[in-house]
Design a protein around this motif. Sequence first.
Motif, PDB file in Angstrom:
ATOM      1  N   VAL A 134       0.819  -1.321   0.040  1.00 20.25           N
ATOM      2  CA  VAL A 134       0.035  -0.048   0.032  1.00 20.25           C
ATOM      3  C   VAL A 134       0.973   1.254  -0.090  1.00 20.25           C
ATOM      4  CG1 VAL A 134      -1.781   1.279   1.238  1.00 20.25           C
ATOM      5  CG2 VAL A 134      -2.063  -1.197   1.063  1.00 20.25           C
TER       6      VAL A 134
ATOM      7  N   LEU B 240       2.351   1.751  -3.521  1.00 19.16           N
ATOM      8  CA  LEU B 240       1.299   2.189  -4.454  1.00 19.16           C
ATOM      9  C   LEU B 240       0.872   3.857  -4.146  1.00 19.16           C
ATOM     10  CD1 LEU B 240      -1.018  -0.851  -4.942  1.00 19.16           C
ATOM     11  CD2 LEU B 240       1.337  -0.228  -6.255  1.00 19.16           C
ATOM     12  N   ALA B 241       0.757   4.023  -3.023  1.00 21.93           N
ATOM     13  CA  ALA B 241       0.681   5.318  -2.474  1.00 21.93           C
ATOM     14  C   ALA B 241       1.401   6.424  -3.017  1.00 21.93           C
ATOM     15  CB  ALA B 241       0.284   5.325  -0.984  1.00 21.93           C
TER      16      ALA B 241
ATOM     17  N   ASP C 119      -5.103   6.946  -9.574  1.00 22.69           N
ATOM     18  CA  ASP C 119      -6.052   5.897 -10.476  1.00 22.69           C
ATOM     19  C   ASP C 119      -5.742   4.682  -9.960  1.00 22.69           C
ATOM     20  OD1 ASP C 119      -6.673   7.747 -12.404  1.00 22.69           O
ATOM     21  OD2 ASP C 119      -5.112   7.596 -13.493  1.00 22.69           O
ATOM     22  N   ILE C 120      -4.561   4.337  -9.402  1.00 21.65           N
ATOM     23  CA  ILE C 120      -4.301   2.854  -8.856  1.00 21.65           C
ATOM     24  C   ILE C 120      -5.472   2.630  -7.902  1.00 21.65           C
ATOM     25  CG2 ILE C 120      -2.676   1.684  -7.316  1.00 21.65           C
ATOM     26  CD1 ILE C 120      -0.422   2.815  -9.048  1.00 21.65           C
ATOM     27  N   PHE C 121      -5.718   3.450  -6.867  1.00 21.58           N
ATOM     28  CA  PHE C 121      -6.662   3.197  -6.167  1.00 21.58           C
ATOM     29  C   PHE C 121      -8.033   3.156  -6.396  1.00 21.58           C
ATOM     30  CE2 PHE C 121      -2.979   4.438  -3.017  1.00 21.58           C
ATOM     31  CZ  PHE C 121      -2.950   3.230  -2.397  1.00 21.58           C
ATOM     32  N   ARG C 122      -8.325   4.228  -7.500  1.00 26.59           N
ATOM     33  CA  ARG C 122      -9.434   4.033  -8.276  1.00 26.59           C
ATOM     34  C   ARG C 122      -9.911   2.861  -8.690  1.00 26.59           C
ATOM     35  NH1 ARG C 122     -10.793   7.794 -13.032  1.00 26.59           N
ATOM     36  NH2 ARG C 122     -12.907   7.289 -13.425  1.00 26.59           N
ATOM     37  N   PHE C 123      -8.985   2.215  -9.351  1.00 29.01           N
ATOM     38  CA  PHE C 123      -9.256   0.832 -10.144  1.00 29.01           C
ATOM     39  C   PHE C 123      -9.007  -0.353  -9.578  1.00 29.01           C
ATOM     40  CE2 PHE C 123      -9.224   4.407 -13.513  1.00 29.01           C
ATOM     41  CZ  PHE C 123     -10.604   3.939 -13.689  1.00 29.01           C
ATOM     42  N   ALA C 124      -8.690  -0.214  -8.137  1.00 29.30           N
ATOM     43  CA  ALA C 124      -8.447  -1.397  -7.255  1.00 29.30           C
ATOM     44  C   ALA C 124      -9.710  -2.012  -7.025  1.00 29.30           C
ATOM     45  CB  ALA C 124      -7.930  -0.959  -5.937  1.00 29.30           C
ATOM     46  N   ALA C 125      -9.543  -3.234  -7.212  1.00 30.70           N
ATOM     47  CA  ALA C 125     -11.019  -4.209  -7.130  1.00 30.70           C
ATOM     48  C   ALA C 125     -10.963  -5.058  -5.660  1.00 30.70           C
ATOM     49  CB  ALA C 125     -11.092  -4.923  -8.389  1.00 30.70           C
TER      50      ALA C 125
ATOM     51  N   PHE D 119      -7.865  -6.576  -4.153  1.00 30.98           N
ATOM     52  CA  PHE D 119      -7.038  -5.653  -3.801  1.00 30.98           C
ATOM     53  C   PHE D 119      -7.376  -5.412  -2.394  1.00 30.98           C
ATOM     54  CE2 PHE D 119      -5.566  -1.462  -2.890  1.00 30.98           C
ATOM     55  CZ  PHE D 119      -4.093  -1.680  -2.902  1.00 30.98           C
TER      56      PHE D 119
ATOM     57  N   THR E 134      -2.516  -2.790  -9.313  1.00 33.18           N
ATOM     58  CA  THR E 134      -3.488  -3.133  -8.200  1.00 33.18           C
ATOM     59  C   THR E 134      -3.831  -4.617  -8.289  1.00 33.18           C
ATOM     60  OG1 THR E 134      -4.943  -2.614 -10.061  1.00 33.18           O
ATOM     61  CG2 THR E 134      -4.351  -0.840  -8.497  1.00 33.18           C
TER      62      THR E 134
ATOM     63  N   PHE F 175      -8.889   4.866   0.710  1.00 31.43           N
ATOM     64  CA  PHE F 175      -9.322   4.242  -0.504  1.00 31.43           C
ATOM     65  C   PHE F 175     -10.639   3.489  -0.098  1.00 31.43           C
ATOM     66  CE2 PHE F 175      -8.804  -0.394  -1.687  1.00 31.43           C
ATOM     67  CZ  PHE F 175      -9.373  -0.342  -3.097  1.00 31.43           C
TER      68      PHE F 175
END
Lengths: 289, 289
Positions: free
Chosen positions: A198, A201-202, A209-215, A218, B186, B283
Amino acid sequence: MSQLLIIGLGLIGGSLARSVKQTGFCERVSGYGYRDRSLKKGVELGVIDDYTLDLDEAMASADIVVLAAPTLIAGEMMVDVLPRLKEGAILTDVASVKGSLLEAAVAANDGVVPPQLVLAHPIAGSEQSGVEASVADLFVDHRVILTPTPETNADALATIRAMWDSTGAEVVDMGVAEHDAILAATSHLPHVLAYTLVDALAASEASEDIFRFAAGGFRDFTRIASSDPVMWRDIALANQAEILGAIDQFSDHLSTLRDMVQNADGEAMHDLFSRAKAARDAFMIKKGD
Amino acid sequence: MSQLLIIGLGLIGGSLARSVKQTGFCERVSGYGYRDRSLKKGVELGVIDDYTLDLDEAMASADIVVLAAPTLIAGEMMVDVLPRLKEGAILTDVASVKGSLLEAAVAANDGVVPPQLVLAHPIAGSEQSGVEASVADLFVDHRVILTPTPETNADALATIRAMWDSTGAEVVDMGVAEHDAILAATSHLPHVLAYTLVDALAASEASEDIFRFAAGGFRDFTRIASSDPVMWRDIALANQAEILGAIDQFSDHLSTLRDMVQNADGEAMHDLFSRAKAARDAFMIKKGD
């Protein structure tokens, strides 16, 4: 039994307090701490019956003292707590690392293992913390590991075993060193990896965008990175050698997989992924997931 | 619209088939594959209306062709599928890597981007796989990323967008390279880490005890290591460069944290763990967890 004292009222201590009051395993549960915020809250919520900020007063009538402060503070407190145990009283704890706490206890007890000390580790909790999150059934069907030494008093051990049995936990015994090695692998290392991922990535340029598209995958994978930073700093310091070993073992395996990716070695990757899937699936079947 | 053809009937293709049949977005859904096991099962379960093992027959009447085979096979099939698309038909996919598939399509189309190709990636799924696990609402509230190129036909893009809208997904557009970088961070990297951890622990001497004493955090952390090995081998091969970069970035951060543990630098660890917790909590708040 009788009087229980919780030192450091948080999620684990609070949940234990709720359970022993509910089952009647203890008549009275008191709290002690350096500050009164959690203790006041504990009384308000009915988690404990009373509290004091005076350690002499707190320990005068306690039959079982549960050191539930963060690992490092628990170690530091040994020197104050051990001499104040009343005759026949038992000292136990809930820390995630046992070796460092045993060392602290021996150092605080003229180089001798205190027989009335029963180290215990309830493997329960969540990324939540604080007495507000405590619940009476936190330990039901969870494992509690006791790490008695040859010097541990048998009656004290039996009492702490009975206490954890009464919470609905499954109690098992293990050596101190074995405990710290196994927990490094199954708990401390995964926390280190989740925090690292984390944070990495942060720190990246594309973090938004990374956190936005994490599913969902993740979310599950990083859940433990929402754990209490103080607790995990303490664990990393207290179980240093085992955690370093676990990181190194992991890094070796990651480096091997990196080579497979670099060499586009699909067969080796398929073997590794299949082995890992089989190991995890077998583990989950045993756990009834 | 009309006739949908699913090539490679598994969890994703099957769930899409169920959804478009349920909403009426398509009149008829057919299946094609190399073997008939999944296809037979798909008809039995009512997931598809019919199937054939003859590609010419399969594609003769299909208005939308969904290439839902594993990533590498999907790339290899471009050369067979593209020339068979009927006039006005659209080719789309569901693969987790877009760059490799676009390359394969261009190579199969005389070096030109096929305008009727609309690359799409539904970010949904689970560690389960196979048509038996398919459900009509798999994509509800999940993101579907479309990666159109300047050459992509606008009507084809609009149709695929409408198809995914009809499943309840949230559809967003993104560049091919951006998609592959973000998914490496991600999704692909977390899978690599989870597989590596489980394989490393399974290889350890104490593996039986390790898995025996693993708790909820470990279960969540390793859930994705139960994913399909073929799918993840393909992803690792198809998104090689981005995954290598993500592994290296992660390894750098892990090495930094290892130094902190080695140096017993509690302050630095507390900062890192706090930063990571804050990033993950923020997040999760956005995701409504």
